[in-house]
Design a protein around this motif. Structure first.
Motif, PDB file in Angstrom:
ATOM      1  N   UNK A 154    -114.095  28.616 -24.673  1.00  0.00           N
ATOM      2  CA  UNK A 154    -115.004  29.287 -25.658  1.00  0.00           C
ATOM      3  C   UNK A 154    -114.401  30.001 -26.801  1.00  0.00           C
ATOM      4  N   UNK A 155    -113.244  30.221 -26.744  1.00  0.00           N
ATOM      5  CA  UNK A 155    -112.220  30.993 -27.821  1.00  0.00           C
ATOM      6  C   UNK A 155    -112.174  29.763 -28.835  1.00  0.00           C
ATOM      7  N   UNK A 156    -111.963  28.566 -28.470  1.00  0.00           N
ATOM      8  CA  UNK A 156    -111.603  27.564 -29.186  1.00  0.00           C
ATOM      9  C   UNK A 156    -112.855  26.935 -30.207  1.00  0.00           C
ATOM     10  N   UNK A 157    -114.096  27.179 -29.721  1.00  0.00           N
ATOM     11  CA  UNK A 157    -115.111  26.425 -30.304  1.00  0.00           C
ATOM     12  C   UNK A 157    -115.230  26.610 -31.571  1.00  0.00           C
ATOM     13  N   UNK A 158    -115.046  27.767 -32.027  1.00  0.00           N
ATOM     14  CA  UNK A 158    -115.000  27.881 -33.773  1.00  0.00           C
ATOM     15  C   UNK A 158    -114.178  27.000 -34.371  1.00  0.00           C
ATOM     16  N   UNK A 159    -112.756  27.155 -33.832  1.00  0.00           N
ATOM     17  CA  UNK A 159    -111.752  26.267 -34.473  1.00  0.00           C
ATOM     18  C   UNK A 159    -112.017  24.989 -34.608  1.00  0.00           C
ATOM     19  N   UNK A 160    -112.632  24.430 -33.175  1.00  0.00           N
ATOM     20  CA  UNK A 160    -112.752  22.705 -33.431  1.00  0.00           C
ATOM     21  C   UNK A 160    -113.931  22.708 -34.260  1.00  0.00           C
ATOM     22  N   UNK A 161    -114.781  23.614 -34.494  1.00  0.00           N
ATOM     23  CA  UNK A 161    -115.948  23.212 -35.587  1.00  0.00           C
ATOM     24  C   UNK A 161    -115.386  23.193 -36.915  1.00  0.00           C
ATOM     25  N   UNK A 198    -123.877  29.302 -25.503  1.00  0.00           N
ATOM     26  CA  UNK A 198    -124.036  29.394 -26.626  1.00  0.00           C
ATOM     27  C   UNK A 198    -123.119  28.363 -27.586  1.00  0.00           C
ATOM     28  N   UNK A 199    -121.995  28.282 -27.471  1.00  0.00           N
ATOM     29  CA  UNK A 199    -120.987  27.405 -28.032  1.00  0.00           C
ATOM     30  C   UNK A 199    -121.501  26.187 -27.884  1.00  0.00           C
ATOM     31  N   UNK A 200    -122.041  25.745 -26.508  1.00  0.00           N
ATOM     32  CA  UNK A 200    -122.373  24.351 -26.422  1.00  0.00           C
ATOM     33  C   UNK A 200    -123.903  23.973 -26.949  1.00  0.00           C
ATOM     34  N   UNK A 201    -124.767  24.834 -27.116  1.00  0.00           N
ATOM     35  CA  UNK A 201    -125.786  24.819 -27.695  1.00  0.00           C
ATOM     36  C   UNK A 201    -125.693  24.644 -29.329  1.00  0.00           C
ATOM     37  N   UNK A 202    -124.865  25.369 -29.757  1.00  0.00           N
ATOM     38  CA  UNK A 202    -124.788  25.473 -31.315  1.00  0.00           C
ATOM     39  C   UNK A 202    -124.166  23.849 -31.533  1.00  0.00           C
ATOM     40  N   UNK A 229    -131.239  30.509 -23.127  1.00  0.00           N
ATOM     41  CA  UNK A 229    -130.704  31.080 -22.040  1.00  0.00           C
ATOM     42  C   UNK A 229    -129.467  32.012 -22.302  1.00  0.00           C
ATOM     43  N   UNK A 230    -128.625  31.854 -23.217  1.00  0.00           N
ATOM     44  CA  UNK A 230    -127.410  32.526 -23.754  1.00  0.00           C
ATOM     45  C   UNK A 230    -128.000  33.646 -24.227  1.00  0.00           C
ATOM     46  N   UNK A 231    -128.943  33.732 -25.058  1.00  0.00           N
ATOM     47  CA  UNK A 231    -129.564  35.077 -25.382  1.00  0.00           C
ATOM     48  C   UNK A 231    -130.141  36.101 -24.320  1.00  0.00           C
ATOM     49  N   UNK A 232    -130.721  35.420 -23.489  1.00  0.00           N
ATOM     50  CA  UNK A 232    -131.297  36.172 -22.159  1.00  0.00           C
ATOM     51  C   UNK A 232    -130.202  36.821 -21.473  1.00  0.00           C
ATOM     52  N   UNK A 233    -128.891  36.156 -21.410  1.00  0.00           N
ATOM     53  CA  UNK A 233    -127.957  36.558 -20.553  1.00  0.00           C
ATOM     54  C   UNK A 233    -127.227  37.687 -21.110  1.00  0.00           C
ATOM     55  N   UNK A 234    -127.102  37.517 -22.533  1.00  0.00           N
ATOM     56  CA  UNK A 234    -126.506  38.673 -23.333  1.00  0.00           C
ATOM     57  C   UNK A 234    -127.267  40.040 -23.218  1.00  0.00           C
ATOM     58  N   UNK A 235    -128.834  39.816 -23.441  1.00  0.00           N
ATOM     59  CA  UNK A 235    -129.666  40.768 -23.341  1.00  0.00           C
ATOM     60  C   UNK A 235    -129.570  41.603 -21.793  1.00  0.00           C
ATOM     61  N   UNK A 236    -129.360  40.791 -20.768  1.00  0.00           N
ATOM     62  CA  UNK A 236    -129.212  41.416 -19.381  1.00  0.00           C
ATOM     63  C   UNK A 236    -127.960  42.080 -19.520  1.00  0.00           C
ATOM     64  N   UNK A 237    -126.888  41.733 -20.076  1.00  0.00           N
ATOM     65  CA  UNK A 237    -125.573  42.510 -19.900  1.00  0.00           C
ATOM     66  C   UNK A 237    -125.636  43.654 -20.978  1.00  0.00           C
ATOM     67  N   UNK A 238    -126.556  43.775 -21.624  1.00  0.00           N
ATOM     68  CA  UNK A 238    -126.589  45.276 -22.478  1.00  0.00           C
ATOM     69  C   UNK A 238    -126.135  44.779 -23.965  1.00  0.00           C
ATOM     70  N   UNK A 239    -125.688  43.627 -24.201  1.00  0.00           N
ATOM     71  CA  UNK A 239    -125.136  43.120 -25.397  1.00  0.00           C
ATOM     72  C   UNK A 239    -126.230  42.770 -26.395  1.00  0.00           C
TER      73      UNK A 239
END
Length: 952
Positions: free
Chosen positions: A445-452, A484-488, A505-515
């Protein structure tokens, strides 16, 4: 006596103790002397021919003429001895007193080195154990070359001897081979590198692209099996064998001997187990050259324990820096402070290669040495710990870089990840295979932006799809990031259907964690825009409001671009510009460079549409420069496409073709389907402007490429318009009309004013070609009105000229004024006409000029040129909308509404009226609603009654 002498006189040479030749027994006959026509020497007559290294032989031979001591250095199996023999043979004519080979591999006692050398030289004086002075005396003032072969295991003794005899013997030259240099003053070092490898882009059995490595393989394979013949089919296999063996001559020769029982494909299949495969060489060769493993073990035996430990630990790297080695490899016998010294020693001993780059020194192991060192790591029970340490180092680098991508200057971090990409791959593979899921997910996930950004699309897709599955049991924040990275990525590849659930699903998980900041995802509405820009706008605005409320300027910058793009598609150019400008302001400030590039490209699109070509070129050029700085091929390709379209609109066809070809090349390199589709579309527009037949093919390819995923409607409708124009150019007016009607329907459905106007404009041209002047004029005026509303001045100019062409018969004064007004719009920016439009324009101008005469024509054009854009459009539309029209009653109806009423009076349905007027049934319904309101009626029946006795 440990050494068997090898002198120039056969009588002085004792017989070997057994029938097997040893290192100091001449295997190829007695030494040659002057009686045989040349200088005396003891160089062997080799059975196999010398392959490759032509330039190296010439350069080393020249170097030997300038320097008295040349050392050929390199790892075992690299062909140092064979190169030295070839150079010595070529240079023999320079040495009237001979060329003398001293083979040192079997020597074990450095104190007896003078005896070994003396035994080879001519003129032995009978001393039992010659010393340095004896060797120097033996050489004296003779002009000779001494070749010291394999000095590495007694470097100090060799250095002492060579330094002494060079000082004492002024006519002597020395050519040495060693895995490390002698390190004395005056020594000239020459690193023996691998043989040149086959060219991967030019495979072929009889091609020079086989390289020196392939040439050596073929020659040795033919010697081992005379029936061996390289074919085009097997050439690629041989090339891959040579690449996998690093171009190392010994390894290639050992592999080639296997063709006596194995096909090249079988050899390649077993290459991973290379030390078992390459275990059979010539029995008369030195032991270290009989197997690949033997050559490497010989080097290993010369290392200190700390050097050996560092070498095996370095096998976890696919290239490294000193800092990386210090971080990963220290511990136990290898102290971090000593790594620089141990690494230097490994470089000196030719086991580690070093390369100077702009960012500093970078080290690597040849793959064969790396595989061998890896087995040493396993034998030492250090593999698990070192691979974990390597993976943790990679993870720290990837996460640190990922945190920096939000800055304005991500290039150094992108470059570092690019340099360490092979290390990152190895770390991910280890994490996956060792089931270290958390480390693997964090890396991916840290490399997704670099790959793109850097266009590693296939790799990104493979690892992110693994991350989706692997994250099922991961902690919620890590799972959210992976989804999120895979969905993008899926969305950018056009798979919007499967992308949206992952993003939600990613947004829902972030919301659950308070982010809550991370839970606001711009991707969902951006991909919804593909289907219907107008429907995506409220969601995008909601995201922007949320970002403003929380102070998330970075998120705001990224949502402003799709909002601006929606307004661009809907023809709201002022609103689009405001959003793109704010995106640029944020990008120049606290937001990241990607947002800045997006805003600049958006402004370039807007100015292209409204015809400010100077500004469009400036925005696109700035975006291209920024994209090139970080090597973002996608943004570079987009910028080049826009610059190419600027050149097209100016009529600079060659310049446009060059820019657009570069855009297409970069688009294919980056691998985004939509990026390729856009580049093909721009090329289609260029071909259409030049009247070239390949326009249709380019539009078809663009549409086909976009349809590998979910096609953005605004792209599809423009390709369909292009196909319609291509059909019209071929004279198929029926097909052209069908395409334009389809584009009209699609454009109206999503509120795409520009596409709608373009469809109407092109329908007007087709209708004019069918001699339906009134219908063509109606369609042309509607197109002009929409172009004017959008502010698309180049299109307004073209539309005015089209209406002028429709006014040539009977209204020549009107046509002249419209032509003058259109030219006045073109001149400041230099808008060019397409070549088909230019031909039609010249015919229209000639007809109007003939009808009016030169003076009246010039006066009419001047009157039109004096009009502002708004005045010119109003003048062209005057016949459609009277300025004093009442708000109700029959006189309030527009010409379009009257045309609809006339067809309804004939009993036609809404779809039938639409087909006759080239508009959608929905638009017919809108017209009827307006008619009912103006006439105060509520049904078609009431309308028919109102029509009784009226002329429509």
């Amino acid at each position: 006596m440990p050494f068997v002498s090898q002198s120039a006189d056969k009588e002085d040479r004792p017989e070997p103790r057994s029938g097997k030749p040893n290192a100091f027994t001449p295997r190829h006959g007695p030494p040659r002397d002057r009686s045989h026509g040349g200088p005396a020497n003891n160089l062997p007559h080799l059975a196999s021919g010398f392959v490759g290294r032509r330039e190296e032989v010439a350069e080393v031979t020249t170097l030997l003429g300038r320097s008295r001591l040349v050392t050929l250095a390199g790892p075992g199996g690299m062909g140092k001895t064979r190169l030295a023999l070839e150079v010595a043979a070529r240079a023999a004519g320079r040495y009237p007193d001979g060329v003398w080979l001293v083979e040192l591999a079997a020597a074990t006692d450095p104190t007896r080195l003078p005896e070994v050398v003396a035994d080879v030289l001519p003129g032995r004086d009978g001393r039992t154990q010659p010393q340095l002075d004896d060797v120097a005396r033996r050489i004296g003032g003779r002009r000779m070359l001494v070749v010291l072969d394999n000095c590495e295991h007694m470097v100090n003794a060799c250095a002492h001897l060579v330094e002494h005899v060079l000082q004492a013997c002024p006519a002597l030259d020395v050519l040495a081979t060693s895995r490390e240099t002698l390190g004395i003053v005056g020594e000239h070092n020459w690193t023996v590198r691998p043989l040149s490898l086959p060219d991967p882009d030019q495979p072929g059995a009889r091609s020079p692209a086989l390289g020196e490595a392939g040439e050596l393989f073929v020659q040795r394979a033919t010697e081992a099996n005379p029936r061996f013949a390289l074919t085009d089919a097997s050439a690629a296999t041989v090339a891959e064998i040579c690449r996998r063996l690093d171009g190392m001559p010994l390894a290639i020769e050992l592999a080639a001997t296997r063709v006596s029982s194995l096909a090249p494909a079988d050899i390649l299949e077993r290459i991973d187990d290379r030390f078992r495969l390459l275990n059979r060489g010539s029995p008369t060769a030195p032991t270290r050259h009989q197997t690949l493993l033997g050559a490497l073990e010989w080097s290993h035996d010369l290392l200190t324990p700390a050097e050996a430990a560092l070498l095996r630990r370095l096998s976890v790297f696919a290239g490294w820096t000193l800092a990386a080695a210090e971080k990963v490899c220290s511990g136990g016998t290898v102290q971090q402070a000593d790594i620089i010294d141990h690494l230097t020693a490994l470089v000196d001993k030719s086991l580690v290669a070093v390369e100077a780059r702009d960012e500093g020194l970078r080290y690597h192991l040849l793959e064969t040495i790396r595989v061998w060192a890896g087995t040493k790591l396993i034998d030492a029970s250090e593999a698990s710990a070192l691979r974990r340490a390597h993976a943790e180092w990679c993870l720290a680098l990837a996460e640190r870089a990922d945190g920096e991508f939000g800055g304005r200057h991500p290039k150094p971090w992108l470059d570092e990840l690019e340099a360490e990409h092979d290390n990152l791959r190895a770390a991910m593979e280890w994490a996956r295979d060792a089931e270290e899921i958390e480390i693997g997910l964090r890396l991916v996930t840290s490399l997704a932006h670099f790959w793109r950004i850097r266009g590693h699309i296939g790799e990104s897709r493979r690892w992110l799809e693994w991350a989706v599955v692997a994250s099922a049991e991961a902690p919620a924040p890590l799972q959210a990031k992976a989804l999120r990275a895979a969905g993008l990525l899926r969305g950018m590849l056009g798979d919007v259907v499967s992308a949206l659930p992952l993003l939600e699903q990613s947004s829902a998980l972030y919301a659950e964690t308070g982010d809550h900041e991370a839970s606001v995802c711009v991707c969902n509405p951006t991909f919804l825009m593909f289907r219907n820009p107008r429907q995506a706008l409220p969601v995008l605005r909601e995201r922007a409001a949320s970002c403003r409320q929380t102070g998330d300027t970075n998120g705001l910058a990224h949502v402003l671009h799709p909002i601006g793009h929606v307004h661009y598609v809907l023809g709201a150019t002022d609103d689009a510009r405001l959003h793109f400008e704010e995106c640029v302001r944020l990008g120049r400030g606290a937001a990241d460079g990607e947002a800045l590039r997006s805003g600049l490209l958006g402004l370039a699109r807007i100015d292209l549409l409204v015809g400010d070509l100077i500004a469009a070129e400036a925005w696109a050029a700035e975006a291209q420069g920024l994209a090139d700085d970080v090597q973002d091929a996608q943004d570079s390709a987009t910028a080049l496409g826009l610059l190419g379209d600027v050149a097209r609109m100016r009529g600079r066809w060659d310049e446009a073709e060059t820019l657009l070809a570069d855009s297409l090349r970069l688009s294919y390199e980056v691998g985004w389907p939509l990026c390729v589709a856009c580049a093909l579309y721009f090329l289609g527009r260029l071909a259409e402007s030049q009247g070239h037949e390949e326009a249709a093919d380019l539009f078809e390819r663009s549409l086909s490429m976009a349809r590998t995923g979910e096609v953005p409607v605004f792209h599809e409708v423009r390709c369909i318009l292009g196909l319609g124009s291509a059909a019209a150019a071929d004279g198929d007016l029926g097909a052209a009309t069908g395409h334009f009607l389809e584009a009209l329907e699609m454009g109206q459905a999503i509120g795409d004013l520009v596409a709608t106007a373009e469809a109407l404009d092109r329908l007007s041209v087709v209708t004019r070609g069918q001699a339906k002047v009134d219908e063509a004029a109606m369609l042309g005026r509607r197109a002009l009105e929409l172009y004017h509303r959008v502010g698309a001045l180049p299109a307004v100019a073209s539309s005015l000229e089209s209406l002028a062409g429709l006014a040539t018969d009977g209204r020549a004064e009107v046509a002249a004024r419209l032509l003058g007004a259109a030219q006045a719009l073109r001149d400041p920016q230099g808008y060019a006409r397409s070549q088909p439009d230019q031909a039609r324009y010249e015919l229209d101008v000639a007809q109007v000029r003939t009808a009016l005469g030169d003076k009246a024509f010039a006066e009419g054009c001047a009157e039109g040129a004096a009009l502002s854009a708004d005045e010119a459009v109003a003048y062209a539309l005057r016949g459609r909308r009277a300025p004093d029209r009442p708000s109700s009653g029959w006189d309030s109806l527009t010409s379009a509404e009257k045309e609809v009423v006339r067809l309804v009076s004939e009993g036609l349905t809404n779809p039938e009226v639409g087909r006759r007027l080239f508009i959608s049934p929905r638009t017919v319904g809108h017209h009827l609603t307006h008619v009912f309101d103006k006439l105060g009626i509520r049904s078609r029946g009431a309308l028919i009654k109102e029509l009784a006795g009226r002329e429509i």
